[in-house]
Design a protein around this motif. Structure first.
Motif, PDB file in Angstrom:
ATOM      1  N   LEU A  60     -81.531   1.081  40.670  1.00 36.41           N
ATOM      2  CA  LEU A  60     -81.014  -0.015  41.483  1.00 36.41           C
ATOM      3  C   LEU A  60     -79.764   0.512  42.186  1.00 36.41           C
ATOM      4  CD1 LEU A  60     -80.739  -3.079  42.293  1.00 36.41           C
ATOM      5  CD2 LEU A  60     -79.143  -3.239  40.376  1.00 36.41           C
ATOM      6  N   VAL A  61     -79.737   0.445  43.504  1.00 34.65           N
ATOM      7  CA  VAL A  61     -78.575   0.872  44.286  1.00 34.65           C
ATOM      8  C   VAL A  61     -77.915  -0.357  44.888  1.00 34.65           C
ATOM      9  CG1 VAL A  61     -77.761   2.228  46.245  1.00 34.65           C
ATOM     10  CG2 VAL A  61     -79.599   3.119  44.794  1.00 34.65           C
ATOM     11  N   ALA A  62     -76.645  -0.533  44.564  1.00 35.63           N
ATOM     12  CA  ALA A  62     -75.857  -1.654  45.107  1.00 35.63           C
ATOM     13  C   ALA A  62     -74.894  -1.116  46.148  1.00 35.63           C
ATOM     14  CB  ALA A  62     -75.089  -2.352  43.987  1.00 35.63           C
ATOM     15  N   SER A  63     -74.852  -1.783  47.304  1.00 33.12           N
ATOM     16  CA  SER A  63     -73.982  -1.345  48.401  1.00 33.12           C
ATOM     17  C   SER A  63     -72.885  -2.371  48.634  1.00 33.12           C
ATOM     18  CB  SER A  63     -74.785  -1.173  49.687  1.00 33.12           C
ATOM     19  OG  SER A  63     -75.802  -0.212  49.524  1.00 33.12           O
ATOM     20  N   TRP A  64     -71.642  -1.898  48.698  1.00 32.33           N
ATOM     21  CA  TRP A  64     -70.508  -2.751  49.033  1.00 32.33           C
ATOM     22  C   TRP A  64     -70.563  -3.127  50.518  1.00 32.33           C
ATOM     23  CZ3 TRP A  64     -69.899   0.226  44.731  1.00 32.33           C
ATOM     24  CH2 TRP A  64     -69.154  -0.313  43.668  1.00 32.33           C
TER      25      TRP A  64
ATOM     26  N   GLY B   5     -63.580  -0.640  45.812  1.00 29.55           N
ATOM     27  CA  GLY B   5     -63.366  -1.794  44.954  1.00 29.55           C
ATOM     28  C   GLY B   5     -63.408  -1.388  43.492  1.00 29.55           C
ATOM     29  N   SER B   6     -63.928  -2.268  42.646  1.00 32.55           N
ATOM     30  CA  SER B   6     -63.923  -2.045  41.200  1.00 32.55           C
ATOM     31  C   SER B   6     -65.256  -2.458  40.593  1.00 32.55           C
ATOM     32  CB  SER B   6     -62.790  -2.830  40.541  1.00 32.55           C
ATOM     33  OG  SER B   6     -61.548  -2.493  41.114  1.00 32.55           O
ATOM     34  N   VAL B   7     -65.542  -1.870  39.420  1.00 35.43           N
ATOM     35  CA  VAL B   7     -66.789  -2.128  38.698  1.00 35.43           C
ATOM     36  C   VAL B   7     -66.467  -2.383  37.234  1.00 35.43           C
ATOM     37  CG1 VAL B   7     -69.053  -1.204  38.038  1.00 35.43           C
ATOM     38  CG2 VAL B   7     -68.044  -0.575  40.257  1.00 35.43           C
ATOM     39  N   PHE B   8     -67.089  -3.417  36.678  1.00 34.95           N
ATOM     40  CA  PHE B   8     -67.035  -3.650  35.234  1.00 34.95           C
ATOM     41  C   PHE B   8     -68.470  -3.611  34.731  1.00 34.95           C
ATOM     42  CE2 PHE B   8     -64.082  -5.589  31.956  1.00 34.95           C
ATOM     43  CZ  PHE B   8     -64.915  -5.315  30.888  1.00 34.95           C
ATOM     44  N   TYR B   9     -68.746  -2.649  33.850  1.00 33.95           N
ATOM     45  CA  TYR B   9     -70.079  -2.438  33.289  1.00 33.95           C
ATOM     46  C   TYR B   9     -69.985  -2.718  31.801  1.00 33.95           C
ATOM     47  CZ  TYR B   9     -74.150   0.356  31.718  1.00 33.95           C
ATOM     48  OH  TYR B   9     -75.322   0.807  31.140  1.00 33.95           O
ATOM     49  N   LEU B  10     -70.867  -3.578  31.290  1.00 34.24           N
ATOM     50  CA  LEU B  10     -70.876  -3.887  29.862  1.00 34.24           C
ATOM     51  C   LEU B  10     -72.298  -3.793  29.335  1.00 34.24           C
ATOM     52  CD1 LEU B  10     -69.038  -4.941  27.467  1.00 34.24           C
ATOM     53  CD2 LEU B  10     -70.049  -7.164  27.928  1.00 34.24           C
ATOM     54  N   GLN B  11     -72.500  -2.913  28.395  1.00 32.59           N
ATOM     55  CA  GLN B  11     -73.794  -2.758  27.754  1.00 32.59           C
ATOM     56  C   GLN B  11     -73.854  -3.699  26.544  1.00 32.59           C
ATOM     57  OE1 GLN B  11     -77.543  -1.554  27.383  1.00 32.59           O
ATOM     58  NE2 GLN B  11     -76.283  -0.442  28.873  1.00 32.59           N
ATOM     59  N   ASN B  12     -74.845  -4.598  26.545  1.00 37.48           N
ATOM     60  CA  ASN B  12     -75.049  -5.504  25.415  1.00 37.48           C
ATOM     61  C   ASN B  12     -75.704  -4.715  24.293  1.00 37.48           C
ATOM     62  OD1 ASN B  12     -75.650  -7.638  23.677  1.00 37.48           O
ATOM     63  ND2 ASN B  12     -77.534  -8.144  24.779  1.00 37.48           N
TER      64      ASN B  12
ATOM     65  N   LEU C  16     -69.321  -6.538  40.165  1.00 36.17           N
ATOM     66  CA  LEU C  16     -68.785  -5.768  41.285  1.00 36.17           C
ATOM     67  C   LEU C  16     -67.766  -6.598  42.056  1.00 36.17           C
ATOM     68  CD1 LEU C  16     -72.087  -4.309  42.823  1.00 36.17           C
ATOM     69  CD2 LEU C  16     -70.598  -3.223  41.128  1.00 36.17           C
ATOM     70  N   THR C  17     -66.787  -5.934  42.605  1.00 35.31           N
ATOM     71  CA  THR C  17     -65.841  -6.592  43.503  1.00 35.31           C
ATOM     72  C   THR C  17     -65.343  -5.585  44.521  1.00 35.31           C
ATOM     73  OG1 THR C  17     -63.734  -7.770  43.655  1.00 35.31           O
ATOM     74  CG2 THR C  17     -63.902  -6.134  41.929  1.00 35.31           C
ATOM     75  N   ASP C  18     -65.020  -6.074  45.716  1.00 38.40           N
ATOM     76  CA  ASP C  18     -64.437  -5.180  46.718  1.00 38.40           C
ATOM     77  C   ASP C  18     -62.914  -5.194  46.644  1.00 38.40           C
ATOM     78  OD1 ASP C  18     -63.933  -7.685  47.666  1.00 38.40           O
ATOM     79  OD2 ASP C  18     -64.886  -7.413  49.620  1.00 38.40           O
TER      80      ASP C  18
ATOM     81  N   ARG D 239     -55.144  -8.494  35.550  1.00 38.71           N
ATOM     82  CA  ARG D 239     -55.810  -9.750  35.914  1.00 38.71           C
ATOM     83  C   ARG D 239     -57.274  -9.494  36.251  1.00 38.71           C
ATOM     84  NH1 ARG D 239     -51.064 -10.505  38.949  1.00 38.71           N
ATOM     85  NH2 ARG D 239     -52.207 -10.106  40.886  1.00 38.71           N
ATOM     86  N   GLN D 240     -57.528  -8.433  37.002  1.00 35.68           N
ATOM     87  CA  GLN D 240     -58.903  -8.138  37.396  1.00 35.68           C
ATOM     88  C   GLN D 240     -59.762  -7.830  36.177  1.00 35.68           C
ATOM     89  OE1 GLN D 240     -60.280  -4.349  39.459  1.00 35.68           O
ATOM     90  NE2 GLN D 240     -60.429  -5.804  41.153  1.00 35.68           N
ATOM     91  N   TYR D 241     -59.231  -7.040  35.255  1.00 36.26           N
ATOM     92  CA  TYR D 241     -59.975  -6.718  34.036  1.00 36.26           C
ATOM     93  C   TYR D 241     -60.354  -7.990  33.285  1.00 36.26           C
ATOM     94  CZ  TYR D 241     -61.006  -5.056  29.334  1.00 36.26           C
ATOM     95  OH  TYR D 241     -61.615  -4.843  28.111  1.00 36.26           O
ATOM     96  N   LEU D 242     -59.388  -8.882  33.080  1.00 36.68           N
ATOM     97  CA  LEU D 242     -59.643 -10.105  32.325  1.00 36.68           C
ATOM     98  C   LEU D 242     -60.628 -11.015  33.052  1.00 36.68           C
ATOM     99  CD1 LEU D 242     -55.962 -10.739  31.210  1.00 36.68           C
ATOM    100  CD2 LEU D 242     -57.868 -10.186  29.673  1.00 36.68           C
ATOM    101  N   ASP D 243     -60.478 -11.129  34.370  1.00 43.72           N
ATOM    102  CA  ASP D 243     -61.377 -11.987  35.146  1.00 43.72           C
ATOM    103  C   ASP D 243     -62.806 -11.462  35.137  1.00 43.72           C
ATOM    104  OD1 ASP D 243     -59.345 -13.746  35.746  1.00 43.72           O
ATOM    105  OD2 ASP D 243     -58.978 -12.950  37.759  1.00 43.72           O
ATOM    106  N   MET D 244     -62.964 -10.151  35.304  1.00 45.67           N
ATOM    107  CA  MET D 244     -64.313  -9.576  35.333  1.00 45.67           C
ATOM    108  C   MET D 244     -64.948  -9.620  33.945  1.00 45.67           C
ATOM    109  SD  MET D 244     -63.769  -6.393  38.009  1.00 45.67           S
ATOM    110  CE  MET D 244     -65.490  -6.139  38.475  1.00 45.67           C
TER     111      MET D 244
END
Length: 738
Positions: A44-48, A162-169, A223-225, A236-241
C-alpha cells in the motif's frame, strides 16, 4: 544516506517503476492510497498532498510471484485475496474515516505447509518524491523497546512532508508467538531507512502448522502533513496521534474486581506476615521485599506504604495501628550532622556488604532523596507536625544538592561530600533526567506549606531543566508522572504556557513506555497486560510500585486539570490507563496466579505464593514472574485504588464504583448521588453498584444528564449491578429502599 540492504533497494526500485500499475486506488481527503503487486510483495503506497510517499507491505513471499485472486470492497473495508507458495493471504485495508486519517492494515496467512521464518524484512519503505529513486530522510522519535507498544513515531525531514505514527497491534500476533515460542518484543523499529515491523525469527524447530490461519501483521497508521516546529509541538502531536490510533484499536474487555476484598487480604498480610517486617533499635520497619533481612530499612519504603494507608483511613474514617508504628520509626532516619533524611537506617547502614554500587551507607540514588521529601510534605500539608519538622529540617540540604548539580542529577552520589559515584545511566545518556521535575514538586509543596516565594522560584529553576530533553526525559515512571503534575501546578500558579507544555512532554514520555497490547502467549495467558507501564526505560518487566504511583499521579493530574484547557487526547489516555490498571493490578498478587508461573529463583528475599503482597515484576510471556521479589513497598496498590474509585453512601447496603476517575461526588450523606466521569465520550467506563452486606439492594434509577432514559444494570453472580457508561458523562443515581 545510511547503508541499506539489497532487499530495500530492490523494493524501492520496483515501487518507482513508471510501468507499475495499481490494482486498487482511493483518495482520502488530500491523500492518495494505491495498492501494487511487485513480484514477491504487495504494497500500500500512501501519498501526501505535496507528493511524498510511504509504502507499507501487505503481503510477502520471498523469491516468489504473488497472484492477486480477488479484491472485495465493502463499506470502508477493502479485502485482497492473494495466493503464493507460502499459502493464501488475506490482506485487509480499513480506510480512514472523516475524523482521523488512521487506516488499518491486517494480514492473515493460511499456511500451505509447516513454515519456519528465519528472516523477515521490515515492512515500511519511505519512498520520497514521485519519480525519484532517492529514499526520503527522516528522524525516528519513538520506537519499540522490549515488549512495550509496537510503535514507531517519526518525522519526514527531506522532503519535509509531515509525520507518521505506526502502531502494530501485537495482541493479534499471539498465535504466531505461541506456536513458534517467540516474543513480540523488539519487533517494531529498525534503523533508518529500514524501519517498521518484522516477524520475530523462528530460530527453534517450532514451525507454523500447515493449513492454519495466522495473523502476521495488524498495523494502525496515522498520517499528517504537520511537521512539528519544536519540542512542544512534537509532544502534542505524539499524544494526539496516539489517541487517534487508540480509538481504532480493538480494546480488550475488562472485568470488575471487588477491591474491598483484596484490600482486606492485603492489609492482613502486610500487618501479620513476619516476612514484611524487621526490627531495629526497638522500632519495627517494613522490609523492601518479603523476607529480605539483609538490606537495612529504607525511609522510602516506610513512606511509600504509609501514604496510601493514609488515603484509605481518611476515606473509611478508621484508625490503623500500623500507621503509628511506621511514623514512630521515621525520625531515626534523620542525620543531625548533615541535617537531612538518609536513605538507609543509620543504625544498621554499615551492615551492607556493598554487593551493589548503591548499597553503601552514604551513597544516595538521586530520586531516593526527593521521594521521601515529597511524601513528608504530603503528611505535613495534612497537619502532621512531626513530618513537617522532618521535612523543613531537611529542605536546605535538598536545595544545596540541587544547586551543587545545577539541577541535573547524577545517578548516585555521596551524601557527605556530594561526590558523584555514577554520573550516567549509560555512557552518553545522562543521569536521572526527570528528577528536576520531582524536585520541583517537592519545592512546590514547600511553597504551599510555608508561603515562602523563594521555594516557588527554586521550583521554576528546576523545571526549566526539563526543556530540550524530548523523549529522553523519562528515567523512572513515577518520577516522570509526578513531574507532569508539578508542571501543571506551576502553569496554574504562574500562567506560563511553557510549564503546561512541559507537563505534556512528561506524559508523552510516560505513554511511550506503556504496552498497548496483551501478551497472550506463554505465561502471559494467565494475566491481562494491556496498557501496562514499565518502570524504567530499559526494564524488561512491569512493576507494581511504579504503576500504583503513576495511577495516583494521573488522578492528581486530572484533578489539577479540572476547569483547565488541556489536550483532549490526554484526558482520554489518562482515564484509559486508570481504567485498565483497575482491572489489571490485582494480578500482581501471587494468589491470583498459577504457581507454575512464579519464579523459583528470586533476586531479593522470597516469594510466598499465598501472600497478598504484590510481586515487583510481571515478565514477558515466556519468562516466569516474581524474579525480582515480592515488594512490600508496593503494598499501597489496593489502598490507592479503593479511595479513588469507590464512593460510599452512608447507611445504605451498597457502594458505588467506577473504573474511570470521577469529579464532584455529592457527600455520602446526601441523596441522590451525582458525579461526573472523566475520560472521553467515545469510550466507556464500567460503573458498579456493589453490595456491601447480605441485605436486599434498593431499586435504582440511573440516568445521565441530557438523557431521559433510565439505564438498566446487569446483575452479577455476587449480586452487584453493572452499567456501561460513556466517558465524560454526568451520572445521577437515585434509589428506593425496599
Amino acid at each position: 544516506m545510511n547503508a541499506t540492504s539489497a532487499w530495500l533497494l530492490t523494493a524501492n526500485a520496483r515501487l518507482n517503476d513508471p510501468e507499475l500499475i495499481a490494482v486498487y486506488e482511493q483518495q482520502v481527503k488530500a491523500y492518495f492510497l494505491k495498492v501494487y503487486l511487485t513480484g514477491d510483495s504487495c504494497w500500500l503506497v500512501a501519498s501526501w498532498p505535496k507528493g511524498s510517499r510511504i509504502a507499507f507491505r501487505l503481503a510477502y513471499s520471498p523469491n516468489d510471484e504473488l497472484q492477486l485472486k480477488k479484491v472485495t470492497e465493502q463499506n470502508d473495508q477493502v479485502i485482497f485475496k492473494i495466493s503464493c507458495r507460502l499459502g493464501d493471504y488475506q490482506a485487509t485495508l480499513n480506510l480512514p474515516d472523516a475524523e482521523n486519517l488512521v487506516f488499518r492494515l491486517t494480514t492473515v496467512l493460511k499456511t500451505a505447509a509447516p513454515l519456519l521464518f528465519p528472516y523477515w524484512p521490515r515492512d515500511i519503505v519511505v519512498l520520497g518524491a514521485k519519480g525519484s529513486d532517492t529514499l526520503a530522510d527522516g528522524e525516528i522519535k519513538v520506537t519499540q523497546i522490549g515488549t512495550r507498544s509496537g510503535q514507531l513515531y517519526f518525522n519526514l525531514t527531506r522532503p519535509k512532508a509531515g509525520s507518521v505514527f505506526y502502531l502494530q497491534n501485537l495482541t493479534a500476533l499471539g498465535d504466531y508467538n505461541q506456536v513458534t515460542e517467540t516474543s513480540a518484543g523488539d519487533t517494531v523499529g529498525g534503523e533508518w531507512p529500514e524501519i517498521g515491523f518484522a516477524l520475530p525469527p523462528t530460530l527453534k524447530n517450532r514451525p507454523l502448522e500447515a493449513g492454519q490461519n495466522y495473523t502476521l501483521s495488524d498495523a494502525f497508521v496515522a498520517l499528517t502533513d504537520e511537521f512539528p516546529a519544536d519540542e512542544a509541538a512534537m509532544a502534542r502531536q505524539y499524544l494526539d496521534m496516539l489517541a487517534a490510533i487508540y480509538l481504532k484499536l480493538p480494546l480488550p474487555e475488562t472485568n470488575y474486581k471487588h477491591w474491598p476484598e483484596v484490600l482486606v487480604k492485603g492489609l492482613k498480610d502486610l500487618q501479620e506476615s513476619p516476612g514484611c517486617w524487621s526490627q531495629v533499635d526497638g522500632n519495627h520497619y517494613f522490609n523492601a521485599y518479603v523476607s529480605d533481612y539483609k538490606t537495612p530499612p529504607e525511609v522510602m519504603v516506610q513512606l511509600a506504604v504509609l501514604l496510601p494507608l493514609l488515603d484509605y483511613v481518611e476515606w473509611n474514617n478508621v484508625q490503623l495501628e500500623v500507621m503509628k508504628i511506621i511514623k514512630k520509626g521515621l525520625p531515626a532516619f534523620y542525620n543531625d550532622e548533615l541535617k537531612t533524611m538518609m536513605r538507609w537506617h543509620p543504625k544498621v547502614a554499615d551492615t551492607m556488604e556493598g554487593e551493589e554500587e548503591h548499597k553503601k551507607p552514604l551513597v544516595m540514588d538521586s530520586w531516593y532523596l526527593q521521594h521521601p521529601m515529597l511524601n513528608l510534605s504530603r503528611l505535613a500539608l495534612q497537619g502532621d507536625k512531626e513530618a513537617k519538622k522532618l521535612f523543613l529540617d531537611s529542605l536546605e540540604f535538598v536545595i544545596k544538592v540541587a544547586r551543587k548539580f545545577n539541577y541535573n542529577w547524577p545517578v548516585f552520589y555521596k551524601m557527605d561530600t556530594l561526590e558523584v559515584i555514577k554520573a550516567e545511566t549509560q555512557p552518553g545518556k545522562g543521569g536521572e533526567k526527570d528528577v528536576p521535575g520531582l524536585y520541583a514538586h517537592v519545592l512546590l509543596q514547600a511553597w504551599e506549606l510555608t508561603g515562602e516565594k523563594r521555594y516557588l522560584a527554586e521550583a521554576e529553576k528546576a523545571a526549566q531543566k526539563l526543556r530540550g530533553l524530548g523523549f529522553d526525559l523519562f528515567y523512572q515512571a513515577n518520577n516522570t508522572a509526578f513531574s507532569a503534575g508539578a508542571l501543571l501546578r506551576l502553569y496554574k500558579v504562574t500562567k506560563k504556557e511553557v510549564y503546561k507544555e512541559l507537563s505534556y512532554l512528561c506524559l508523552a514520555n510516560v505513554f511511550k513506555n506503556v504496552r498497548l497490547w496483551d501478551c497472550n502467549y506463554g505465561y502471559g495467558k494467565n494475566f491481562p497486560s494491556f496498557f501496562a507501564l514499565f518502570p524504567l526505560n530499559d526494564a524488561p518487566y512491569t512493576a507494581a510500585y511504579e504503576e500504583e504511583e503513576v495511577f495516583c499521579a494521573f488522578h492528581e493530574y486530572l484533578k489539577h486539570a479540572e476547569g483547565q484547557e488541556i489536550l483532549p487526547s490526554l484526558r482520554l489516555l489518562l482515564a484509559e490507563y486508570i481504567r485498565y490498571l483497575f482491572d489489571r493490578a490485582v494480578y500482581y498478587y501471587p494468589p491470583m496466579l498459577p504457581k507454575e508461573m512464579l519464579s523459583e529463583e528470586v533476586k531479593t528475599g522470597e516469594v510466598d505464593a499465598y501472600l497478598w503482597i504484590a510481586l515487583e515484576d510481571m515478565q514477558d510471556g515466556w519468562e516466569k514472574s516474581g524474579q525480582v521479589g515480592q515488594e512490600v513497598y508496593g503494598a499501597g496498590n489496593a489502598f490507592g485504588i479503593l479511595p479513588r474509585h469507590y464512593m460510599q453512601v452512608e447507611g445504605q447496603p451498597f457502594i458505588i464504583c467506577t473504573d474511570y476517575p470521577t469529579y464532584g461526588f455529592s457527600p455520602k450523606k446526601h441523596r441522590p448521588a451525582n458525579f461526573r466521569l472523566a475520560g472521553d465520550g467515545r469510550l466507556s467506563s464500567r460503573m458498579v453498584i456493589a453490595k456491601t452486606d447480605k441485605g436486599k439492594m434498593p431499586e435504582f434509577e440511573v440516568t445521565l444528564k441530557g438523557q431521559k432514559d433510565i439505564l438498566k444494570g446487569k446483575k452479577t453472580k455476587a449480586g452487584h449491578l453493572e452499567y456501561i457508561i460513556p466517558g465524560d458523562s454526568q451520572v445521577h443515581i437515585d434509589w428506593k429502599n425496599n
